[in-house]
Write an enzyme that holds these catalytic residues in place. Structure first.
Site: not given
Ligand code: MEV
Length: 423
Positions: A79, A259, A275
């Site tokens: 990413e 995430k 893992d």
């Molecule tokens: C993107 O990979 C991650 C974000 O969406 C995390 C968040 O919104 O806190 C930017």
């Protein structure tokens, strides 16, 4: 579906020929498979039906200051912006004195599930009487662990339903993640239960909900380090606190908040040969530990400081599994200058918090798109066919363009190759 019988018995060359013919791969495609197969013997050792290596980029995040020690942090991710955001978050926290990170004991939980139970209360009493013996059986199934100071620590039973009882056994796995060790030990205990109590066992397997192997980190950032885009640091701090509250209240936001944390965590878990699915499942289960799925980190104001905290289960290993056999993993351990699984845990949890800070900072000030625009455009122009030498010029051109999609990137690239390059 073509015949792929006994694919696993074929040599690497035979597999490539077989799949190329069956799937009518072009010469170029076959070359991609061959050129990407960097370490055939390692691939064959690690998985079945190996054909090639799928590689991810690895980058270094800088500015990590954790418990007064500076670290380089290798991150493996596909990413764009994750590595840059990580360094950015870490740099702010380093200026504020760095992270204070801690780890709990490193106990993993193994489970034995008993089914067709007739009298669960009676069974639990019988298991309690046998506990000492069962723990000895488990330790004897992996004597080297006990010799190294690890081994079983406790056994607890719980009734899941009228006919289902679970045994949770806590095992100190020392420097390993220990999945194989634990499963071997559990199967020995399961066999003893079947033999002595004539009790049917449904399954024996470790639990990825590693509540007895926690890592936590905190940071305390003075307001002045947070000012951005004309916003005063205090305002940014208040907005980050609001963002943290929202992640506690709303599952839709909590999943995205987490995430962002896992963007950093997974990248280091991968670089360290661990893992990442195990860490992901444990983290998300922990996020729901009080009955509602919530943000894993919290941000609060204390005096003139923004205080961040993150705690997650981190059952990573420093030895064992693929760690010892993938050369890049040892190199990454060397880059991090770490000597134990606990130290790795402290880095990983701190990366999670830095990643979260960077994301929230961008979200509550300029918005995520602006901050990440150059990196996203870079991916776009490469997807449109630009080479490394053309990349920077094309990104500049895309920034001026009305439309920022793949079609306009392709058009800009074609025009650039026609006009700009030739004169
Ligand atoms: C993107 O990979 C991650 C974000 O969406 C995390 C968040 O919104 O806190 C930017």
């Amino acid at each position: 579906m073509q015949n792929y019988g006994k694919f696993y018995q074929k040599s690497w060359e035979e597999r490539i020929n077989h799949i190329s013919q069956n799937e009518k791969l072009t010469k170029e495609q076959i070359q991609i498979l061959k050129n990407s197969a960097h370490n055939k013997s390692l691939g064959d050792t690690m998985i079945e039906n190996y054909i090639t290596d799928y590689s991810y980029p690895e980058g270094i995040a800088f500015h990590y200051l954790i418990n007064n020690k500076r670290y380089l942090v290798p991150m493996v991710t596909e990413e764009p912006s994750v590595v840059a955001a990580s360094s950015h978050g870490a740099a702010i926290i380093a200026k504020a004195g760095g992270f204070l990170a801690k780890t709990s004991e490193r106990l993993m939980i193994g489970q034995i599930i008993l089914e067709s139970v007739e009298d669960s209360a009676k069974l639990i009493i019988e298991i309690q009487k046998l506990t000492k013996d069962l723990l000895v059986v488990a330790d004897q199934a992996h004597p080297s662990l006990k010799k190294r100071g690890g081994g079983t620590r406790w056994l607890k039973t719980r009734i899941l339903a009228e006919d289902l009882v679970v045994l949770n056994i806590a095992i100190d796995v020392q420097e390993a993640m220990g999945a194989n060790m634990i499963n071997t030990m559990l199967e020995a205990v399961a066999a003893r239960l079947e033999a002595v109590l004539r009790q049917q066992v449904l399954m024996s397997i470790l639990s990825n909900y590693a509540t007895e192997c926690l890592a936590s980190t905190t940071c305390k950032i003075p307001y002045e380090l947070l000012s951005k885009n004309g916003f005063a640091g205090e305002i940014i701090a208040q907005k980050i606190v609001q963002a943290s509250r929202v992640a506690q209240l709303d599952t839709y936001r909590a999943a995205t908040h987490n995430k962002g944390i896992m963007n950093g965590i997974d990248a280091v878990v991968m670089a360290s040969g661990n893992d990442w699915r195990a860490i992901e499942s444990g983290a998300h289960a922990y996020a729901a530990r009080n009955g509602q799925y919530k943000g894993l980190s919290t941000w609060k104001i204390s005096g003139d400081y923004l205080v961040g905290e993150l705690e997650i289960p981190l059952p990573v290993g420093f030895i064992g599994g693929s760690i010892g056999i993938v050369p890049l993993v040892s190199l990454n351990q060397k880059l991090m200058k770490i000597t134990s699984a606990r130290e790795l845990e402290q880095i990983i949890v701190s990366v999670g918090l830095a990643q979260n800070l960077a994301a929230l900072l961008a979200l509550v000030s300029e918005g995520i798109q602006k901050g990440h625009m150059r990196l996203q455009l870079k991916s776009l122009v490469i997807a449109a066919g630009a080479n490394v030498a053309e990349e920077a010029v094309l990104v500049d051109k895309m920034l001026q363009a009305d439309k920022r999609d793949i079609a306009s990137a392709k058009k800009i690239l074609t025009d650039y190759r026609k006009k700009d390059k030739n004169g």
